[in-house]
Design a protein around this motif. Structure first.
Motif, mmCIF file in Angstrom:
data_model
loop_
_atom_site.group_PDB
_atom_site.id
_atom_site.type_symbol
_atom_site.label_atom_id
_atom_site.label_comp_id
_atom_site.label_asym_id
_atom_site.label_seq_id
_atom_site.Cartn_x
_atom_site.Cartn_y
_atom_site.Cartn_z
ATOM 1 N N ASP A 30 -15.354 7.403 3.328
ATOM 2 C CA ASP A 30 -14.375 8.542 3.284
ATOM 3 C C ASP A 30 -15.249 9.915 3.355
ATOM 4 O O ASP A 30 -16.102 10.268 2.926
ATOM 5 N N GLU A 31 -14.471 10.836 3.905
ATOM 6 C CA GLU A 31 -14.903 12.383 3.840
ATOM 7 C C GLU A 31 -14.297 13.023 2.707
ATOM 8 O O GLU A 31 -13.277 12.588 2.233
ATOM 9 N N VAL A 32 -15.100 13.881 2.196
ATOM 10 C CA VAL A 32 -14.751 14.639 0.995
ATOM 11 C C VAL A 32 -15.226 15.982 0.975
ATOM 12 O O VAL A 32 -16.114 16.466 1.408
ATOM 13 N N TYR A 33 -14.127 17.023 0.797
ATOM 14 C CA TYR A 33 -14.260 18.225 0.802
ATOM 15 C C TYR A 33 -13.843 18.714 -0.718
ATOM 16 O O TYR A 33 -13.030 18.549 -1.186
ATOM 17 N N ASP B 119 -14.382 23.945 -0.051
ATOM 18 C CA ASP B 119 -14.606 22.784 1.184
ATOM 19 C C ASP B 119 -15.684 22.418 1.481
ATOM 20 O O ASP B 119 -16.338 22.344 2.886
ATOM 21 N N ARG C 174 -9.638 11.090 4.297
ATOM 22 C CA ARG C 174 -10.118 12.401 3.752
ATOM 23 C C ARG C 174 -9.356 13.097 2.468
ATOM 24 O O ARG C 174 -8.321 12.922 2.278
ATOM 25 N N HIS C 175 -10.430 13.345 1.590
ATOM 26 C CA HIS C 175 -10.138 13.810 0.272
ATOM 27 C C HIS C 175 -10.441 15.398 0.140
ATOM 28 O O HIS C 175 -11.473 15.650 0.250
ATOM 29 N N TYR C 176 -9.473 16.076 -0.167
ATOM 30 C CA TYR C 176 -9.843 17.715 -0.633
ATOM 31 C C TYR C 176 -9.593 17.743 -2.347
ATOM 32 O O TYR C 176 -8.508 17.372 -2.577
ATOM 33 N N PRO D 108 -18.471 19.901 2.348
ATOM 34 C CA PRO D 108 -18.222 18.659 3.223
ATOM 35 C C PRO D 108 -19.439 17.460 2.607
ATOM 36 O O PRO D 108 -20.644 17.999 2.729
ATOM 37 N N VAL E 220 -19.759 12.853 2.823
ATOM 38 C CA VAL E 220 -19.359 11.560 2.859
ATOM 39 C C VAL E 220 -19.629 10.683 1.852
ATOM 40 O O VAL E 220 -20.814 10.496 1.469
#
Length: 191
Positions: A22-25, A159, A3-5, A161, A163
């Motif tokens: 990966d999840e990206v915010y 944030d 997970r990346h912020y 959201p 992917v």
């Protein structure tokens, strides 16, 4: 999967750290542009005119948002089908754009350009435009106002959201995800 912020602009190191799945915010500024706006931007570049925003480390969201209702910053803001931007995307990545957001498959030329330019293709959830709009804090038309919903907007998001589907290393979540969970003869083939 990580997970990346991330706060924009995205650095080359940040883009390369994001892997398919990966999840990206995203927090900060992103720009909206669909096919008509991309066509104009590429024409502007060919004519020696600058882009309407600094592309270095930028994020482009393929969206044509609906008008806001009273009290809203923007109406529904769901992703549009990305392959319509495929013929323009390599040029935008060469200018320094580090992430593009949409939905659906990308062609081989775009995947190669992502690797060559150290950028990523992210997917936002189609059909969730009203929910995605809640992550948008400000919206301002900055170019091509005559295109209406397809005008380029500068959005300030918090944030937001997404992917990662295609990464800067050749990873492809659509291909790899299917190979893990679907029998080979039942796999969906990109158009």
């Amino acid at each position: 999967m990580a997970r990346h912020y991330i706060t924009t602009p995205i650095s080359p190191e940040q883009a390369k750290a994001i892997r398919s799945g990966d999840e990206v915010y995203i927090t900060g500024t992103i720009y909206t542009a669909r096919d008509a706006a991309h066509k104009r931007m590429v024409e502007d570049l060919a004519a020696g005119r600058p882009l309407p925003f600094d592309p270095r480390g930028a994020v482009i969201y393929y969206v044509g948002p609906t008008p806001p209702k009273p009290g809203q910053v923007l109406g529904s803001a769901g992703p549009t089908t990305s392959y319509r931007m495929d013929k323009y995307t390599p040029t935008m990545l060469q200018q320094g754009v580090k992430a593009v957001i949409g939905k659906g498959y990308r062609g081989p030329e775009v995947k190669a350009a992502l690797v060559a330019n150290g950028a990523v293709y992210l997917a936002a959830t189609g059909g969730a435009g009203a929910l995605l709009a809640k992550r948008i804090e400000e919206a301002e038309v900055i170019a091509y106002e005559d295109l209406g919903p397809e005008a380029i907007r500068r959005l300030r998001v918090k944030d937001f959201p997404a992917v990662c589907i295609n990464d800067a290393h050749g990873g492809d979540q659509y291909r790899d995800g299917q190979s893990e969970w679907v029998a080979p003869d039942a796999m969906v083939k990109p158009k």
